[in-house]
Scaffold this active site. Structure first.
Site, PDB file in Angstrom:
ATOM      1  N   LYS A  80       4.867   9.636   8.487  1.00  0.00           N
ATOM      2  CA  LYS A  80       4.689   9.109   9.855  1.00  0.00           C
ATOM      3  C   LYS A  80       5.731   9.639  10.851  1.00  0.00           C
ATOM      4  CE  LYS A  80       2.366   5.077   7.925  1.00  0.00           C
ATOM      5  NZ  LYS A  80       0.990   5.045   8.440  1.00  0.00           N
ATOM      6  N   TYR A 107       0.858  -1.185   0.000  1.00  0.00           N
ATOM      7  CA  TYR A 107       0.000   0.000   0.000  1.00  0.00           C
ATOM      8  C   TYR A 107       0.888   1.226   0.000  1.00  0.00           C
ATOM      9  CZ  TYR A 107      -3.417   3.468   1.662  1.00  0.00           C
ATOM     10  OH  TYR A 107      -4.205   4.578   1.793  1.00  0.00           O
ATOM     11  N   ASP A 123       9.337   2.693  -0.657  1.00  0.00           N
ATOM     12  CA  ASP A 123       8.313   3.399   0.114  1.00  0.00           C
ATOM     13  C   ASP A 123       8.585   3.097   1.596  1.00  0.00           C
ATOM     14  OD1 ASP A 123       4.650   3.379   0.238  1.00  0.00           O
ATOM     15  OD2 ASP A 123       6.181   4.243   1.549  1.00  0.00           O
TER      16      ASP A 123
HETATM   17  P1  KE4 Z   1      -0.618   8.544   4.295  1.00  0.00           P
HETATM   18  O1  KE4 Z   1      -1.111   9.212   3.024  1.00  0.00           O
HETATM   19  O2  KE4 Z   1      -1.722   7.797   5.022  1.00  0.00           O
HETATM   20  O3  KE4 Z   1       0.140   9.517   5.212  1.00  0.00           O
HETATM   21  O4  KE4 Z   1       0.477   7.464   3.895  1.00  0.00           O
HETATM   22  C1  KE4 Z   1       0.126   6.484   2.957  1.00  0.00           C
HETATM   23  C2  KE4 Z   1       1.083   5.301   3.098  1.00  0.00           C
HETATM   24  C3  KE4 Z   1       2.092   5.159   2.168  1.00  0.00           C
HETATM   25  N1  KE4 Z   1       2.982   4.139   2.253  1.00  0.00           N
HETATM   26  C4  KE4 Z   1       2.912   3.246   3.277  1.00  0.00           C
HETATM   27  C5  KE4 Z   1       3.921   2.141   3.350  1.00  0.00           C
HETATM   28  C6  KE4 Z   1       1.893   3.352   4.251  1.00  0.00           C
HETATM   29  O5  KE4 Z   1       1.835   2.448   5.263  1.00  0.00           O
HETATM   30  C7  KE4 Z   1       0.958   4.400   4.168  1.00  0.00           C
HETATM   31  C8  KE4 Z   1      -0.173   4.562   5.159  1.00  0.00           C
HETATM   32  N2  KE4 Z   1      -0.348   3.511   6.098  1.00  0.00           N
HETATM   33  C9  KE4 Z   1      -1.694   3.297   6.604  1.00  0.00           C
HETATM   34  C10 KE4 Z   1      -1.635   2.183   7.644  1.00  0.00           C
HETATM   35  N3  KE4 Z   1      -1.294   0.957   7.081  1.00  0.00           N
HETATM   36  C11 KE4 Z   1      -2.276   4.550   7.166  1.00  0.00           C
HETATM   37  C12 KE4 Z   1      -3.512   4.342   8.011  1.00  0.00           C
HETATM   38  C13 KE4 Z   1      -4.761   4.824   7.317  1.00  0.00           C
HETATM   39  O6  KE4 Z   1      -4.853   4.715   6.075  1.00  0.00           O
HETATM   40  O7  KE4 Z   1      -5.667   5.293   8.046  1.00  0.00           O
END
Ligand code: KE4
Length: 428
Positions: free
Chosen positions: A268, A145, A240
């Site tokens: 994060k 993801y 990523d």
């Molecule tokens: P954000 O756009 O949510 O800040 O980051 C996206 C993203 C990109 N790459 C990786 C490896 C990630 O884990 C994420 C976001 N992670 C999720 C939890 N697995 C965020 C939680 C959510 O979507 O509410």
């Protein structure tokens, strides 16, 4: 039985005005059933909900809370910064300090651009890779993801996988026609993709440790193989590290595995809990970004002083490496304890961990890719989730997420968690 009247009432109200009652799908508990609780305060390793229940927290706001929640250094830094204004939209010293910290910590990053989320970081990195290589195709892996980027919402992980919607509505086929989706940890399919599309592949993007379908590790030599085949075809290797960056060490997963990607994405931890994303890499690539080059990328709040103050405070607290020693050791203890609890209850689990990130799959065999992860018993996971919640332990509300330990967790918290798991595993 935990009281939940206030959270229930808040959820009813939220659903009137917010789609699904949440501002991010995975928070809605669809994967585990029931309704979400509403948090009102977090501190250290604890979260308190609107009904006064408290939980040991292993979600850590999905990764940022590596020092624990509301660490004094971050709270004080944000308060101080706020006294001087909440946003400038003008270059400011904190942005320079943040860039210096990232470049000094991650050898493969010579220049870095701040943005406001992990999604923005990966979306921008993809555009930059295409602009730099003048190629269009991108390889991604099932279960990884990278945020809700249109072209990457194909067999995605996290909430997309949790909701059983690896492909999202609203994304025209044209937007994913340049995305090649392959199984993770499989060499032959990558070789085949390059044999067929070699000169048109701008890059490969991956989570070096996929943690959005639970958590599984790259097989020995796999990351080295991706590094070699991208270099051979003059494609870019994009890590990523939104989740693993500054979580698995100052140099993230690339530091642990000794791989130098061409571009890296962050989020994060580097925001200390405030909205931040970043992407960085070799100067010759990064200098293609506007205003230095032709690849456009921008953001009103990029480099926001409050977010920079929070992130700088966290990265400076991580610099001596002591936090990593502590959270990695606690991670080992937790996994060992959970394994014992499952064994005692005769429950088949796969405890998969790296550093302070882990996942407990309810599965009979080790997990190396999304297909393996899909074999896990999600019904049993849901019972485990709710059982642990009743015992005052909050884990991610989905089998397809990772758990995080912070510097605010201690032996006592781990012991309490293992005792809860020992009790709950016997009931599921
Ligand atoms: P954000 O756009 O949510 O800040 O980051 C996206 C993203 C990109 N790459 C990786 C490896 C990630 O884990 C994420 C976001 N992670 C999720 C939890 N697995 C965020 C939680 C959510 O979507 O509410």
């Amino acid at each position: 039985m935990r009281s939940s009247a206030e959270s229930q009432s808040l959820f009813e109200k939220a659903q009137q005005w917010i789609p699904g009652g949440v501002n991010s799908p995975v928070r809605a508990f669809h994967a585990v059933g029931g309704n979400p609780f509403f948090a009102v305060r977090v501190s250290g390793a604890t979260v308190w909900d609107a009904d006064g229940n408290e939980y040991i927290d292993y979600v850590g706001t999905w990764g940022p809370a590596i020092l624990g929640h509301a660490p004094r250094v971050v709270v004080e830094a944000v308060k101080k910064a706020a006294e001087h204004g909440t946003s400038f939209g003008i270059p400011n010293p904190l942005e320079v300090r943040m860039a210096e910290l990232v470049v000094n910590a991650v050898p493969s990053v010579e220049k870095v651009r701040m943005c406001n989320s992990g999604t923005e970081a990966t979306m921008s990195a993809i555009r930059l890779a295409r602009g730099f290589t003048k190629r269009n195709k991108i390889i991604k892996f099932e279960g990884c993801y990278h945020g809700h980027v249109d072209s990457l919402l194909v067999k995605a992980g996290s909430g997309a996988l949790t909701l059983g919607q690896p492909d999202s509505a609203g994304v025209p086929p044209e937007f994913t026609s340049q995305t090649i989706v392959l199984p993770f940890n499989d060499v032959e399919t990558v070789r085949g993709a390059f044999a067929e599309h070699g000169r048109d592949i701008a890059g490969i993007i991956l989570e070096p440790v996929p943690a959005n379908a639970g958590l599984y590790l790259p097989r020995d030599g796999y990351l080295e193989f991706l590094r070699e085949i991208t270099a051979e075809h003059e494609s870019l290797l994009i890590f990523d590290e939104v989740m693993t960056g500054f979580r698995l060490g100052l140099a993230g997963a690339q530091g642990r595995f000794g791989i130098a990607p061409d571009l890296s994405c962050f989020g994060k931890v580097i925001g200390g809990g405030l909205p931040v994303g970043a992407f960085g890499g070799r100067s010759e690539i990064m200098d293609c970004l506007a205003p230095a080059g032709p690849v456009y990328q921008a953001g009103t709040l990029s480099g926001n002083p409050l977010a920079m103050a929070a992130g700088v405070a966290v990265l400076e607290a991580l610099e001596d490496g002591s936090v990593y020693k502590k959270i990695d050791a606690l991670g080992q203890e937790l996994s060992d304890g959970l394994a014992k609890a499952a064994m005692a209850a005769g429950v088949a689990v796969q405890l998969q961990r790296i550093g302070s990130m882990s996942c407990c799959y309810f599965a009979d065999a080790p997990v190396y890719n999304m297909t393996d992860a899909m074999q896990s018993d999600r019904n049993r996971f849901g019972k485990y989730f709710h059982g642990m919640l009743e015992e005052g332990v909050y884990i991610a509300p989905s089998q397809f997420e990772a758990g995080f330990i912070s510097a605010a967790h201690d032996e006592g918290a781990i012991e309490e968690t293992v005792a809860a798991a020992t009790k709950v595993m016997k009931t599921i």
